[in-house]
Design a protein around this motif. Structure first.
Motif, PDB file in Angstrom:
ATOM      1  N   VAL A 127     -80.545  68.260  20.837  1.00 43.63           N
ATOM      2  CA  VAL A 127     -79.675  69.256  21.446  1.00 43.63           C
ATOM      3  C   VAL A 127     -78.261  68.927  20.988  1.00 43.63           C
ATOM      4  CG1 VAL A 127     -78.804  70.230  23.597  1.00 43.63           C
ATOM      5  CG2 VAL A 127     -81.207  69.532  23.429  1.00 43.63           C
ATOM      6  N   PRO A 128     -77.644  69.798  20.176  1.00 41.00           N
ATOM      7  CA  PRO A 128     -76.331  69.474  19.592  1.00 41.00           C
ATOM      8  C   PRO A 128     -75.246  69.349  20.654  1.00 41.00           C
ATOM      9  CG  PRO A 128     -76.942  71.750  19.103  1.00 41.00           C
ATOM     10  CD  PRO A 128     -78.138  71.111  19.734  1.00 41.00           C
ATOM     11  N   ALA A 129     -74.458  68.287  20.561  1.00 43.20           N
ATOM     12  CA  ALA A 129     -73.443  67.995  21.572  1.00 43.20           C
ATOM     13  C   ALA A 129     -72.020  67.991  21.017  1.00 43.20           C
ATOM     14  CB  ALA A 129     -73.729  66.642  22.226  1.00 43.20           C
ATOM     15  N   VAL A 130     -71.856  67.548  19.788  1.00 41.52           N
ATOM     16  CA  VAL A 130     -70.527  67.426  19.169  1.00 41.52           C
ATOM     17  C   VAL A 130     -70.626  67.928  17.741  1.00 41.52           C
ATOM     18  CG1 VAL A 130     -68.784  65.794  18.348  1.00 41.52           C
ATOM     19  CG2 VAL A 130     -69.838  65.453  20.585  1.00 41.52           C
ATOM     20  N   ILE A 131     -69.603  68.644  17.289  1.00 35.70           N
ATOM     21  CA  ILE A 131     -69.585  69.118  15.910  1.00 35.70           C
ATOM     22  C   ILE A 131     -68.243  68.774  15.292  1.00 35.70           C
ATOM     23  CG2 ILE A 131     -68.747  71.436  16.515  1.00 35.70           C
ATOM     24  CD1 ILE A 131     -70.695  72.482  14.287  1.00 35.70           C
ATOM     25  N   GLU A 132     -68.262  68.429  14.015  1.00 31.96           N
ATOM     26  CA  GLU A 132     -67.014  68.087  13.343  1.00 31.96           C
ATOM     27  C   GLU A 132     -67.087  68.436  11.869  1.00 31.96           C
ATOM     28  OE1 GLU A 132     -66.770  63.977  14.379  1.00 31.96           O
ATOM     29  OE2 GLU A 132     -68.008  63.306  12.690  1.00 31.96           O
ATOM     30  N   THR A 133     -65.952  68.770  11.335  1.00 31.71           N
ATOM     31  CA  THR A 133     -65.805  68.992   9.901  1.00 31.71           C
ATOM     32  C   THR A 133     -64.382  68.585   9.538  1.00 31.71           C
ATOM     33  OG1 THR A 133     -66.179  70.570   8.094  1.00 31.71           O
ATOM     34  CG2 THR A 133     -65.111  71.432  10.088  1.00 31.71           C
ATOM     35  N   TYR A 134     -63.840  69.122   8.487  1.00 36.43           N
ATOM     36  CA  TYR A 134     -62.514  68.699   8.059  1.00 36.43           C
ATOM     37  C   TYR A 134     -61.766  69.879   7.453  1.00 36.43           C
ATOM     38  CZ  TYR A 134     -65.540  68.286   3.972  1.00 36.43           C
ATOM     39  OH  TYR A 134     -66.472  68.529   2.991  1.00 36.43           O
ATOM     40  N   GLY A 135     -60.486  69.684   7.252  1.00 42.89           N
ATOM     41  CA  GLY A 135     -59.642  70.720   6.670  1.00 42.89           C
ATOM     42  C   GLY A 135     -58.341  70.091   6.216  1.00 42.89           C
ATOM     43  N   ILE A 136     -57.287  70.865   6.232  1.00 41.27           N
ATOM     44  CA  ILE A 136     -56.013  70.423   5.672  1.00 41.27           C
ATOM     45  C   ILE A 136     -54.973  70.234   6.772  1.00 41.27           C
ATOM     46  CG2 ILE A 136     -54.172  70.938   4.040  1.00 41.27           C
ATOM     47  CD1 ILE A 136     -56.902  70.492   2.741  1.00 41.27           C
ATOM     48  N   PHE A 137     -54.529  69.010   6.943  1.00 37.78           N
ATOM     49  CA  PHE A 137     -53.343  68.731   7.770  1.00 37.78           C
ATOM     50  C   PHE A 137     -52.131  68.822   6.853  1.00 37.78           C
ATOM     51  CE2 PHE A 137     -56.669  66.666  10.217  1.00 37.78           C
ATOM     52  CZ  PHE A 137     -56.313  66.960  11.527  1.00 37.78           C
ATOM     53  N   TYR A 138     -51.074  69.486   7.330  1.00 34.90           N
ATOM     54  CA  TYR A 138     -49.886  69.593   6.485  1.00 34.90           C
ATOM     55  C   TYR A 138     -48.618  69.386   7.307  1.00 34.90           C
ATOM     56  CZ  TYR A 138     -49.420  74.409   8.278  1.00 34.90           C
ATOM     57  OH  TYR A 138     -49.282  75.515   9.089  1.00 34.90           O
ATOM     58  N   ASN A 139     -47.585  68.978   6.626  1.00 33.22           N
ATOM     59  CA  ASN A 139     -46.286  68.728   7.233  1.00 33.22           C
ATOM     60  C   ASN A 139     -45.431  69.985   7.048  1.00 33.22           C
ATOM     61  OD1 ASN A 139     -43.627  67.910   7.841  1.00 33.22           O
ATOM     62  ND2 ASN A 139     -44.072  65.797   7.243  1.00 33.22           N
ATOM     63  N   LYS A 140     -45.123  70.658   8.163  1.00 25.57           N
ATOM     64  CA  LYS A 140     -44.380  71.918   8.102  1.00 25.57           C
ATOM     65  C   LYS A 140     -42.982  71.739   7.525  1.00 25.57           C
ATOM     66  CE  LYS A 140     -46.768  73.620  12.243  1.00 25.57           C
ATOM     67  NZ  LYS A 140     -46.571  74.058  13.653  1.00 25.57           N
ATOM     68  N   ASP A 141     -42.453  70.529   7.571  1.00 27.82           N
ATOM     69  CA  ASP A 141     -41.118  70.281   7.022  1.00 27.82           C
ATOM     70  C   ASP A 141     -41.128  70.219   5.496  1.00 27.82           C
ATOM     71  OD1 ASP A 141     -40.209  70.119   9.632  1.00 27.82           O
ATOM     72  OD2 ASP A 141     -40.368  67.919   9.695  1.00 27.82           O
ATOM     73  N   ILE A 142     -42.311  70.093   4.910  1.00 27.03           N
ATOM     74  CA  ILE A 142     -42.424  69.964   3.459  1.00 27.03           C
ATOM     75  C   ILE A 142     -43.003  71.213   2.817  1.00 27.03           C
ATOM     76  CG2 ILE A 142     -43.517  68.637   1.598  1.00 27.03           C
ATOM     77  CD1 ILE A 142     -43.415  66.193   3.392  1.00 27.03           C
ATOM     78  N   MET A 143     -43.962  71.839   3.477  1.00 18.14           N
ATOM     79  CA  MET A 143     -44.644  72.973   2.851  1.00 18.14           C
ATOM     80  C   MET A 143     -45.141  73.964   3.893  1.00 18.14           C
ATOM     81  SD  MET A 143     -48.258  71.168   1.773  1.00 18.14           S
ATOM     82  CE  MET A 143     -49.057  72.731   1.356  1.00 18.14           C
TER      83      MET A 143
END
Length: 436
Positions: free
Chosen positions: A166-182
């Motif tokens: 029975v699925p309890a936790v899900i995770e994946t990934y993506g892009i963290f970015y710094n708003k002061d740079i880009m």
């Protein structure tokens, strides 16, 4: 003559008794509610079977991961289940990494749990070792779980494709970015532009950083162009069909390679370097998962942004998804009640509580969509494009050859030779492991 007739009569009588006995129903098997084969799926939602009160166990044992916040959340949920069902729930802290070895010893001796907690990519090994039971759960009971999480816990074994958790936790990934740079990157070209325009290696400043030798994070580069790890359907993998060196994979490998080299990402980059420079405000963007949110938020505050993995080849990039699930021990005598407890722990209300305390993303779609934090909300968008990490035992033979191949790509070697060599090594490893 009379003795012969008497003997024949006795033989006839004995034969009739044998026939009657053979035709009689096996009542012990039919009434064994622990087997779960005769129970309906709907029974497990509220009352696990028609004679639930008679068959209700006095207690259930749960092996929960021993991280403090996770344990705190599970203990509260278990206490609520106790109160509602008058069943003692023993929550035993035990690291996920240790559970399988201990279960293989404790289970046969009757000292194991009813439920244990594992990442879905270990399902193949768990089933092969005979440690978990397939679950009988209705579509109605599963309606509120995300599709990716349900696909993750499906596994084919001996010709039968079943649900093993029975699925309890899900995770994946993506892009963290710094708003002061880009600005938020929308496409993979945006990331490449940020890398080229905001990199000064002499000052330890980079527009974008990623680890050069990690298939987990690099998979979207291959999948988006038609590469894949194993053929077949999810849970029914054809491990003889490896798509990490096909035409699309090589095209993705070339794109991946374009991020490394002079004036770009150094091939020697490590996770510690990435995290250190990003939290110091010297990097525009990095690839990472929700486990990094606390440290990144503490370092960057309102300057921290998160975006789903940028589009590749004109479509949303598909990242690998991992799920942690509650599994019913093969040795449990309380299959239906253990399943009922797992469903209770992962309902909308309890998944909201678990997220609030443990900070891990819910598999319940209503709980997931209710999250107001913009970073976590963006993760839910990426999950929609997620691909479950293969759960077959042969997956363990993939990581090292492909991670080595990625390192070679980062160092400038030809994808059309590096990737086929990696696939041949994977096949050799699988053959040598005996896991066919």
């Amino acid at each position: 003559m009379r003795n012969i007739k008497l003997f024949l009569a006795l033989i006839t009588l004995l034969f009739a008794i044998v026939i009657i006995t053979a035709c009689a129903p096996d009542r012990e098997e039919d009434t064994n509610t622990d087997n779960n084969e005769e129970s309906t799926s709907e029974d497990t939602a509220e009352e696990p079977n028609d004679s639930a009160e008679a068959d209700k166990p006095e207690e259930l044992t749960v092996w929960a991961n021993d991280e403090e916040e996770q344990l705190e959340a599970i203990e509260k949920i278990a206490a609520d289940y106790e109160e509602q069902n008058d069943i003692t729930v023993n929550v035993v802290p035990k690291s996920m990494l240790d559970q399988l070895d201990e279960l293989s010893l404790a289970g046969p001796e009757g000292r194991g749990p009813d439920l244990f907690f594992q990442p879905h990519d270990r399902t193949g090994d768990i089933v092969a070792q005979g440690l978990a039971q397939p679950l009988d759960i209705s579509d109605e009971q599963l309606a509120d779980y995300s599709d990716a999480s349900l696909a993750s816990v499906q596994y084919e074994f001996e010709g039968s494709n079943d649900m093993y958790g029975v699925p309890a936790v899900i995770e994946t990934y993506g892009i963290f970015y710094n708003k002061d740079i880009m600005d938020e990157p929308q496409t993979i070209d945006d990331l490449l532009t940020a890398l080229e325009e905001n990199t000064d290696a002499s000052q330890d400043k980079f527009g974008f950083l990623m680890k050069p030798n990690d298939l987990y994070f690099a998979y979207p580069f291959f999948k988006s162009f038609g590469g894949y790890i194993f053929g077949g359907d999810i849970g029914e993998y054809d491990t003889s069909d490896i798509g990490l060196a096909n035409e699309g994979a090589i095209e993705g490998g070339e794109l991946y390679q374009s991020f490394f080299g002079d004036g770009k990402i150094p091939p020697s980059t490590t996770t510690d370097v990435i995290d250190g420079l990003f939290t110091e405000g010297k990097v525009g963007a990095v690839i990472n998962g929700p486990w990094s949110i606390p440290s990144y938020t503490e370092a960057l505050g309102d300057s921290l942004g998160f975006a789903p993995f940028p589009e590749m080849d004109g479509q949303g990039a598909q990242s690998l998804v991992g799920v942690k699930a509650w599994m019913v021990s093969y040795y449990s005598d309380n299959t239906e009640w253990a399943t009922d407890l797992a469903l209770f722990m992962t309902n909308e209300e309890n998944q909201k509580h678990y997220f609030d305390v443990a900070g891990e993303l819910p598999t319940n779609t209503n709980a997931l969509e209710s999250i107001e934090d913009p970073i976590f909300s963006s993760f839910s968008q990426q999950i929609e494009n997620g691909v479950p990490m293969p759960s077959t035992p042969q997956m363990s033979q993939v990581w090292e050859p492909m991670n080595n191949a990625l390192q070679f790509l980062a160092e400038g070697e030809d994808p059309s030779s590096v990737l086929p060599e990696a696939v041949e090594q994977i096949k050799t490893n699988i053959d040598a492991s005996g896991a066919q």
